[in-house]
Design an enzyme around this catalytic site. Structure first.
Site, short mmCIF file in Angstrom:
data_model
loop_
_atom_site.label_atom_id
_atom_site.label_comp_id
_atom_site.label_asym_id
_atom_site.label_seq_id
_atom_site.Cartn_x
_atom_site.Cartn_y
_atom_site.Cartn_z
N ARG A 1 4.70 -2.86 2.90
CA ARG A 1 5.99 -2.45 2.52
C ARG A 1 5.77 -1.90 1.08
NH1 ARG A 1 9.11 -6.50 3.93
NH2 ARG A 1 9.71 -5.54 6.03
N ALA A 2 5.31 -2.46 0.40
CA ALA A 2 4.86 -2.29 -0.98
C ALA A 2 3.96 -0.78 -1.26
CB ALA A 2 3.93 -3.28 -1.94
#
Length: 345
Positions: A243-244
């Site tokens: 997600r980052a």
């Protein structure tokens, strides 16, 4: 119905990082919203309202702390069901916030079910309602702005990770900055129309830049160098999942679009990395991880009772804290003499 004027976004003092995060989320709501942590009086709600006023025709919707899941996502329209026998959806706050800003104060105090629904809709831009015989989907693309005071409790790491961008505000520590902030606030309270008029041109230009950036967004692609830079920073931060990386890439693209550049650069990833990684780093939530310590697991080949016995009768430090080891108890044989119990006097 008239509404009170909002503090001009361009008049915020010493809040460049906050302004950048909000602008990026406004350009691409798929980033997943902005979480703003900080003590009281650090312009969290002021900035959120100012962003909504900056976007033309954008609603500003506040989620009450005591709101129910039905109020948020929508529920059965009882009036239609009783009068017309039709099953229809009563829209919730997510539908009202479409195209605008959904502001959630003290998001760390909300039930997890509400936070899950908020973050799902903020990331996907769609709200799905499946309850009370209803199965409907509607657009719910908004800028999610959540605020919290860390002194009132932390947000669970699993939910924290799902916010796209995050930053922590602090009280200004120099007199000149404090004076400038107070001066701008007093000017707004004394004559809000005059301050808005002074910033009219700057607000109009910024609004046009946001609209142009939104239109330019789909034309920008990520090069291999940009993808590699995002992966490098994510690995260095020790984050879980991907997600980052995705948030950094979307935020970097939004920054390039805001600055009207034809391509996304690795430098754009560097510029947004702190906003995307600060709350996801491996060491970002040591207190949250320590709030619910779990006893270590015993090896499956050796039960806890054997471990305690092998240590001279001392409780194993890896077992339940304070538990006593098992000890043999003598058995006393009871002999039945066949007699009757003595009668009570």
């Amino acid at each position: 119905m008239s509404t009170s004027p909002s503090f001009p976004f361009t008049a915020l003092v010493a809040q460049e990082q906050l302004q950048r995060a909000l602008l990026l989320a406004a350009i691409d709501p798929a980033i997943g919203g902005v979480l703003i942590a900080g003590p009281r009086g650090t312009a969290k709600s002021t900035a959120a309202r100012a962003l909504a006023a900056l976007l033309p025709g954008a609603p500003f919707v506040t989620l009450p702390l005591a709101a129910s899941l039905e109020q948020l996502v929508g529920t059965l329209n009882l009036q239609d069901a009783l009068q017309n026998g039709q099953v229809s959806l009563q829209p919730g706050l997510l539908a009202r916030a479409h195209g605008g800003v959904l502001y959630v104060d003290e998001v760390n105090l909300l039930p997890d079910a509400l936070v899950d629904a908020l973050l799902d809709a903020a990331a996907s831009g769609v709200n799905t309602v499946e309850r009370d015989g209803i199965s409907e989907r509607h657009a719910a693309r908004f800028v999610l702005v959540g605020t919290m005071n860390p002194e009132e409790g932390e947000l669970r790491p699993q939910l924290l990770d799902r916010f796209g961008l995050a930053l922590t505000l602090a009280n200004p520590q120099d007199a000149a900055t404090r004076s400038a902030i107070v001066r701008a606030r007093l000017a707004f309270e004394a004559n809000p129309e005059a301050l808005l008029a002074a910033h009219h041109d700057a607000l109009a230009q910024l609004g046009q830049r946001i609209e142009a950036a939104r239109a330019r967004l789909a034309q920008l692609a990520w090069s291999d160098a940009v993808l590699a830079r995002a992966a490098e920073l994510a690995l260095a931060a020790g984050v879980d999942g991907l997600r980052a990386d995705l948030v950094m890439l979307r935020a970097a693209r939004a920054l390039a679009a805001l600055q009207a550049r034809p391509q996304v650069l690795p430098e754009d990833v560097d510029a947004v990395a702190d906003l995307a990684l600060a709350h996801r780093r491996a060491d970002a939530q040591p207190q949250a991880q320590a709030q619910s310590p779990q006893p270590a697991q015993q090896p499956p080949s050796q039960p806890p009772s054997q471990t305690a016995a092998s240590q001279g009768g001392q409780a194993s430090p890896t077992g339940d804290w304070g538990a006593l080891p098992p000890r043999p108890a003598p058995m006393v044989r009871v002999v039945n003499t066949g007699g009757l119990a003595p009668k009570k006097a």
